[in-house]
Design an enzyme around this catalytic site. Sequence first.
Site, PDB file in Angstrom:
ATOM      1  N   ASN A 134       0.837  -1.200   0.000  1.00 31.51           N
ATOM      2  CA  ASN A 134       0.000   0.000   0.000  1.00 31.51           C
ATOM      3  C   ASN A 134       0.883   1.267   0.000  1.00 31.51           C
ATOM      4  O   ASN A 134       2.044   1.188  -0.364  1.00 31.51           O
ATOM      5  CB  ASN A 134      -1.013  -0.015   1.145  1.00 31.51           C
ATOM      6  CG  ASN A 134      -2.332   0.631   0.729  1.00 31.51           C
ATOM      7  OD1 ASN A 134      -2.350   1.712   0.151  1.00 31.51           O
ATOM      8  ND2 ASN A 134      -3.435  -0.048   1.006  1.00 31.51           N
ATOM      9  N   ARG A 135       0.327   2.395   0.391  1.00 30.64           N
ATOM     10  CA  ARG A 135       0.984   3.672   0.104  1.00 30.64           C
ATOM     11  C   ARG A 135       1.708   4.300   1.296  1.00 30.64           C
ATOM     12  O   ARG A 135       1.267   4.146   2.432  1.00 30.64           O
ATOM     13  CB  ARG A 135      -0.051   4.668  -0.429  1.00 30.64           C
ATOM     14  CG  ARG A 135      -0.583   4.243  -1.783  1.00 30.64           C
ATOM     15  CD  ARG A 135      -1.716   5.126  -2.269  1.00 30.64           C
ATOM     16  NE  ARG A 135      -2.115   4.727  -3.622  1.00 30.64           N
ATOM     17  CZ  ARG A 135      -2.870   3.658  -3.894  1.00 30.64           C
ATOM     18  NH1 ARG A 135      -3.339   2.907  -2.920  1.00 30.64           N
ATOM     19  NH2 ARG A 135      -3.146   3.341  -5.145  1.00 30.64           N
ATOM     20  N   HIS A 149       3.381  -0.069  -2.771  1.00 27.50           N
ATOM     21  CA  HIS A 149       3.825  -1.470  -2.781  1.00 27.50           C
ATOM     22  C   HIS A 149       5.351  -1.612  -2.868  1.00 27.50           C
ATOM     23  O   HIS A 149       5.875  -2.468  -3.600  1.00 27.50           O
ATOM     24  CB  HIS A 149       3.170  -2.225  -3.942  1.00 27.50           C
ATOM     25  CG  HIS A 149       1.663  -2.312  -3.844  1.00 27.50           C
ATOM     26  ND1 HIS A 149       0.987  -2.342  -2.652  1.00 27.50           N
ATOM     27  CD2 HIS A 149       0.697  -2.372  -4.811  1.00 27.50           C
ATOM     28  CE1 HIS A 149      -0.326  -2.431  -2.882  1.00 27.50           C
ATOM     29  NE2 HIS A 149      -0.529  -2.436  -4.174  1.00 27.50           N
ATOM     30  N   HIS A 205      -1.381 -10.006  -3.095  1.00 25.70           N
ATOM     31  CA  HIS A 205      -2.230  -9.143  -3.928  1.00 25.70           C
ATOM     32  C   HIS A 205      -3.085  -9.953  -4.914  1.00 25.70           C
ATOM     33  O   HIS A 205      -3.354  -9.485  -6.033  1.00 25.70           O
ATOM     34  CB  HIS A 205      -1.340  -8.140  -4.660  1.00 25.70           C
ATOM     35  CG  HIS A 205      -2.016  -6.854  -5.004  1.00 25.70           C
ATOM     36  ND1 HIS A 205      -3.169  -6.800  -5.763  1.00 25.70           N
ATOM     37  CD2 HIS A 205      -1.720  -5.578  -4.677  1.00 25.70           C
ATOM     38  CE1 HIS A 205      -3.534  -5.528  -5.906  1.00 25.70           C
ATOM     39  NE2 HIS A 205      -2.675  -4.764  -5.241  1.00 25.70           N
ATOM     40  N   TYR A 232      -6.023 -11.376  -7.061  1.00 23.18           N
ATOM     41  CA  TYR A 232      -7.321 -10.890  -7.539  1.00 23.18           C
ATOM     42  C   TYR A 232      -8.232 -12.112  -7.672  1.00 23.18           C
ATOM     43  O   TYR A 232      -7.882 -13.065  -8.373  1.00 23.18           O
ATOM     44  CB  TYR A 232      -7.210 -10.268  -8.932  1.00 23.18           C
ATOM     45  CG  TYR A 232      -6.517  -8.945  -9.032  1.00 23.18           C
ATOM     46  CD1 TYR A 232      -5.177  -8.791  -8.676  1.00 23.18           C
ATOM     47  CD2 TYR A 232      -7.190  -7.835  -9.542  1.00 23.18           C
ATOM     48  CE1 TYR A 232      -4.534  -7.571  -8.807  1.00 23.18           C
ATOM     49  CE2 TYR A 232      -6.548  -6.604  -9.684  1.00 23.18           C
ATOM     50  CZ  TYR A 232      -5.222  -6.483  -9.311  1.00 23.18           C
ATOM     51  OH  TYR A 232      -4.580  -5.283  -9.457  1.00 23.18           O
ATOM     52  N   ASP A 273     -11.262   1.101  -3.001  1.00 22.83           N
ATOM     53  CA  ASP A 273      -9.808   0.946  -2.933  1.00 22.83           C
ATOM     54  C   ASP A 273      -9.419   1.483  -1.554  1.00 22.83           C
ATOM     55  O   ASP A 273      -8.699   2.466  -1.438  1.00 22.83           O
ATOM     56  CB  ASP A 273      -9.135   1.735  -4.071  1.00 22.83           C
ATOM     57  CG  ASP A 273      -7.687   1.331  -4.283  1.00 22.83           C
ATOM     58  OD1 ASP A 273      -7.154   0.550  -3.461  1.00 22.83           O
ATOM     59  OD2 ASP A 273      -7.083   1.803  -5.271  1.00 22.83           O
ATOM     60  N   GLN A 300      -7.435  -4.250   2.696  1.00 26.96           N
ATOM     61  CA  GLN A 300      -7.722  -3.331   1.601  1.00 26.96           C
ATOM     62  C   GLN A 300      -8.670  -4.026   0.637  1.00 26.96           C
ATOM     63  O   GLN A 300      -8.336  -5.078   0.075  1.00 26.96           O
ATOM     64  CB  GLN A 300      -6.419  -2.962   0.858  1.00 26.96           C
ATOM     65  CG  GLN A 300      -6.585  -1.968  -0.282  1.00 26.96           C
ATOM     66  CD  GLN A 300      -6.449  -0.507   0.165  1.00 26.96           C
ATOM     67  OE1 GLN A 300      -6.225  -0.220   1.347  1.00 26.96           O
ATOM     68  NE2 GLN A 300      -6.568   0.422  -0.766  1.00 26.96           N
ATOM     69  N   GLU A 312      -6.682  -7.472   0.467  1.00 30.54           N
ATOM     70  CA  GLU A 312      -5.268  -7.450   0.837  1.00 30.54           C
ATOM     71  C   GLU A 312      -5.175  -7.220   2.338  1.00 30.54           C
ATOM     72  O   GLU A 312      -5.340  -6.093   2.804  1.00 30.54           O
ATOM     73  CB  GLU A 312      -4.553  -6.332   0.083  1.00 30.54           C
ATOM     74  CG  GLU A 312      -4.656  -6.425  -1.423  1.00 30.54           C
ATOM     75  CD  GLU A 312      -4.447  -5.064  -2.106  1.00 30.54           C
ATOM     76  OE1 GLU A 312      -3.403  -4.442  -1.918  1.00 30.54           O
ATOM     77  OE2 GLU A 312      -5.372  -4.626  -2.827  1.00 30.54           O
TER      78      GLU A 312
HETATM   79  C1  GLA Z   1      -3.634  -1.699  -4.600  1.00 26.27           C
HETATM   80  C2  GLA Z   1      -3.881  -0.247  -4.598  1.00 26.27           C
HETATM   81  C3  GLA Z   1      -4.621   0.140  -5.811  1.00 26.27           C
HETATM   82  C4  GLA Z   1      -3.881  -0.291  -7.059  1.00 26.27           C
HETATM   83  C5  GLA Z   1      -3.632  -1.766  -6.986  1.00 26.27           C
HETATM   84  C6  GLA Z   1      -2.793  -2.226  -8.163  1.00 26.27           C
HETATM   85  O1  GLA Z   1      -4.764  -2.407  -4.330  1.00 26.27           O
HETATM   86  O2  GLA Z   1      -4.556   0.189  -3.433  1.00 26.27           O
HETATM   87  O3  GLA Z   1      -4.812   1.512  -5.821  1.00 26.27           O
HETATM   88  O4  GLA Z   1      -2.669   0.366  -7.128  1.00 26.27           O
HETATM   89  O5  GLA Z   1      -2.971  -2.088  -5.795  1.00 26.27           O
HETATM   90  O6  GLA Z   1      -3.255  -1.794  -9.372  1.00 26.27           O
END
Ligand code: GLA
Length: 374
Positions: free
Chosen positions: A107-108, A133, A203, A205, A275, A311, A338
């Site tokens: 994450n950020r 990430h 991560h 999907y 998100d 997340q 996540e």
């Molecule tokens: C995470 C982020 C999203 C995006 C995905 C990858 O989930 O929170 O904003 O960047 O990864 O695309």
Amino acid sequence: MKILLAMAASLMLACHSCVITTDRMEQKPLDSQRAEAFASGDSIRLYTLSNAHGMTVELSNYGATIVAIHVPDKDGNIENVTLGYDDHAGLASGKSYFGCVVGRYANRIAHARFAIDGKTYQVPQNDGQNSLHGGVNSIDKQVWTARVMNDAIRFTRTMEDGENGYPGKMQVTVVYSLRDDNSLVIDYTATSDQPTVLNLTNHAYFNLTGNPESTILDHQLMINAGFITPVDSTLIPTGKLMAVAGTPFDFNSPTAIGSRIGAEDEQLKFGKGYDHNFVLDKSNPEAPAAVVTDAVSGRKMEVFTTEPGVQLYTGNFLNGSEKGRGTAYQYRTGFCLETQHFPDSPNQPAFPSTLLKPGGTFKSQTTYRFSILK
Ligand code: GLA
């Protein structure tokens, strides 16, 4: 190779959930063409975990990645419930983090900067001015050392002091275990020789329909969380908690992912959908963090975690540029749950700490358990 075959054979006799390297083996459920497609050089291989119920999990030691998860539907049809690539080249060039382990900081991190003991560290700005990430070419794009265990695969990786700007030489281990109750258990451990920060997640999907061309908007989702960490327009938490009651973020009762995703809501606008980090209710340690079901296939996935947050990301950036499984993955054809510490925790003193000190060991466990809707 002889040793590998002997090891696989003895493991098959010894346990119900068996782990076998698919490398050049031919019998079902091993697929030699797939093993070939995901092999690269001397060290990158595809590994397959399988159990007594026909569930298989394919893993690559490139990025410690979940390549595919095959689980039965209500009629016993076994299908892949994750978005993924068809070969190693797909994994290596992919930009959407399909199935890989992300870190050092999942994450950020705001402005790609944080301080430890008064010293400021600058990490890569790969998401506007923020870091996402762990930056480019982080552990999701590196080769991990693999070890085949009883019913599990263990991946280990050393991150050097200063790698991508982060302090501390760090040893990270990720173990994927497949149980006979159709649980995929992921155990993370990490140590560092200097104070550092870390946040590790997978991560993957998911699309429980088994059809990667169908959106995930009809999946019913429950998240055991009374709050989210609301974000600004760059998806950095404001530092406050927002109660979900009465908002499109209330998933305490099962609700279709798509039912409110287009609502007039500032948070949904910022995320281009969901998100967001949900603050998990930890009052009942046995309770799942999240449950997702797909009524058509009858598949159910429960998520359990020791982490404080999750997340929810609804594939809002998928736009057909990522390809695999005979398709180009479109908008909202996969969702991620996540499990993690909260975004930007190194700059948010009120959030649970992501500091790791020398002598300490970071431990975290997340389980994805699959079953059929009753
Ligand atoms: C995470 C982020 C999203 C995006 C995905 C990858 O989930 O929170 O904003 O960047 O990864 O695309």
